[in-house]
Write an enzyme that holds these catalytic residues in place. Structure first.
Site, PDB file in Angstrom:
ATOM      1  N   HIS A 108      -9.361   0.382  -5.295  1.00  0.00           N
ATOM      2  CA  HIS A 108      -8.947   1.589  -4.519  1.00  0.00           C
ATOM      3  C   HIS A 108      -8.025   1.351  -3.431  1.00  0.00           C
ATOM      4  O   HIS A 108      -8.128   0.283  -2.680  1.00  0.00           O
ATOM      5  CB  HIS A 108     -10.392   2.024  -3.770  1.00  0.00           C
ATOM      6  CG  HIS A 108     -10.456   3.070  -2.985  1.00  0.00           C
ATOM      7  ND1 HIS A 108     -10.398   4.457  -3.433  1.00  0.00           N
ATOM      8  CD2 HIS A 108     -10.367   3.468  -1.778  1.00  0.00           C
ATOM      9  CE1 HIS A 108     -10.149   5.553  -2.694  1.00  0.00           C
ATOM     10  NE2 HIS A 108     -10.156   4.554  -1.356  1.00  0.00           N
ATOM     11  N   GLY A 125      -1.188   3.393 -15.122  1.00  0.00           N
ATOM     12  CA  GLY A 125      -1.575   2.036 -15.693  1.00  0.00           C
ATOM     13  C   GLY A 125      -0.649   0.714 -15.335  1.00  0.00           C
ATOM     14  O   GLY A 125      -0.752   0.006 -15.901  1.00  0.00           O
ATOM     15  N   ASN A 138     -13.661  -1.694  -9.207  1.00  0.00           N
ATOM     16  CA  ASN A 138     -12.736  -0.442  -9.030  1.00  0.00           C
ATOM     17  C   ASN A 138     -11.572  -1.171  -7.991  1.00  0.00           C
ATOM     18  O   ASN A 138     -12.220  -1.832  -7.220  1.00  0.00           O
ATOM     19  CB  ASN A 138     -13.463   0.592  -8.445  1.00  0.00           C
ATOM     20  CG  ASN A 138     -12.376   1.770  -8.318  1.00  0.00           C
ATOM     21  OD1 ASN A 138     -11.625   2.058  -9.253  1.00  0.00           O
ATOM     22  ND2 ASN A 138     -12.549   2.539  -7.370  1.00  0.00           N
ATOM     23  N   ASP A 161     -16.501   5.086  -4.423  1.00  0.00           N
ATOM     24  CA  ASP A 161     -15.831   4.047  -3.487  1.00  0.00           C
ATOM     25  C   ASP A 161     -16.629   3.390  -2.484  1.00  0.00           C
ATOM     26  O   ASP A 161     -16.350   3.036  -1.448  1.00  0.00           O
ATOM     27  CB  ASP A 161     -14.516   4.785  -2.781  1.00  0.00           C
ATOM     28  CG  ASP A 161     -13.877   5.292  -3.906  1.00  0.00           C
ATOM     29  OD1 ASP A 161     -13.205   6.532  -3.334  1.00  0.00           O
ATOM     30  OD2 ASP A 161     -13.532   4.914  -4.909  1.00  0.00           O
ATOM     31  N   SER A 201      -8.573  -2.239  -1.655  1.00  0.00           N
ATOM     32  CA  SER A 201      -9.807  -2.949  -1.832  1.00  0.00           C
ATOM     33  C   SER A 201     -10.194  -3.096  -3.295  1.00  0.00           C
ATOM     34  O   SER A 201      -9.842  -2.008  -4.077  1.00  0.00           O
ATOM     35  CB  SER A 201     -10.816  -2.306  -1.137  1.00  0.00           C
ATOM     36  OG  SER A 201     -10.681  -2.038   0.281  1.00  0.00           O
TER      37      SER A 201
END
Ligand code: GRF
Length: 232
Positions: A113, A16, A111, A149, A140
């Protein structure tokens, strides 16, 4: 009239640290948003503790309590929807999101990544980068699509791969750039300047030909040089 605060829900499975960067940026006024809830597939995820410490609703949903991925996602996202997020941020979330859950929320799920997509999708990205012998690596932020992804990339942060790097040293260097990358991207989303139009990302209405790049100041994003766009 002021708009209602931009509401963010975070999905996290682990440490986290990206979530904590969001919590801290909201707390000190750097990010005009409200953290509406944090959701995890792992009840013991430290990310949930970080949410609780920040007074943010923290919800754990155990995949093993459900017959299959679809039923798990259906329940998880019903809980996510209940906090009415404008944006869902997958930050260290280690499960593939079902196509149904993604297509039901077009342009509302991103997201982060740890690679320069489309290079090195999936897991162990730092090992992949070292094995490939690349000189540059990074992270990214992309819109989530049903392909792992695979969604349109919004912004990237680059780091050098240095002689003697191993997975741990490279991962640490990337993570240090992930946090400002995510925050700079969330700034644009919270100000409603970024949106997904089909499979194109638009900034201020203009389609992005290449992902935005995080400057060395770790604060601002800029469109890449159109003449010499970044190599992937
Ligand atoms: C980060 O590298 C993130 O990109 C990846 O998981 C790692 C840990 O993230 N998805 P966090 O510390 O749990 O935010």
């Amino acid at each position: 009239m002021d708009r209602a605060p931009f509401r963010i829900a975070v999905l996290a499975s682990g440490t986290g640290s990206n979530l904590q960067a969001i919590i801290d940026a909201i707390a000190d006024g750097r990010l005009p948003a409200r953290l509406a809830g944090v959701f995890s597939d792992r009840p013991a995820a430290p990310a949930l503790e970080r949410a609780r410490a920040a007074g943010v609703p923290a919800v754990a949903v155990r995949p093993r309590d459900f017959a299959n991925r679809l039923e798990f996602d259906e329940y998880l996202f019903s809980r996510v929807d209940s906090v009415h997020p404008d944006l869902i941020v997958c930050a260290g979330y280690m499960r593939l999101v079902s196509e149904l859950a993604v297509t039901a929320r077009p342009g509302r799920m991103i997201n982060i990544h740890p690679s320069l997509l489309p290079a090195f999708k999936g897991l162990h990205t730092h090992r992949q980068a070292l094995d490939a012998g690349v000189a540059e690596h990074g992270a990214s932020v992309h819109f989530v699509s049903p392909e792992l992804d695979g969604g349109p990339v919004i912004a990237q942060a680059r780091v050098p791969v240095l002689p003697g790097d191993d997975e741990a040293t490279l991962a640490a260097r990337v993570l240090q750039r992930e946090h400002p990358l995510l925050l700079a991207t969330l700034q644009l989303l919270a100000h409603r300047r970024l949106l997904l139009d089909g499979d194109r990302v638009r900034l201020d209405g203009q389609p992005l030909a290449h992902p935005l790049q995080l400057n060395d100041d770790n604060a601002t994003l800029q469109p890449p040089d159109p003449i010499n766009p970044p190599a992937y």
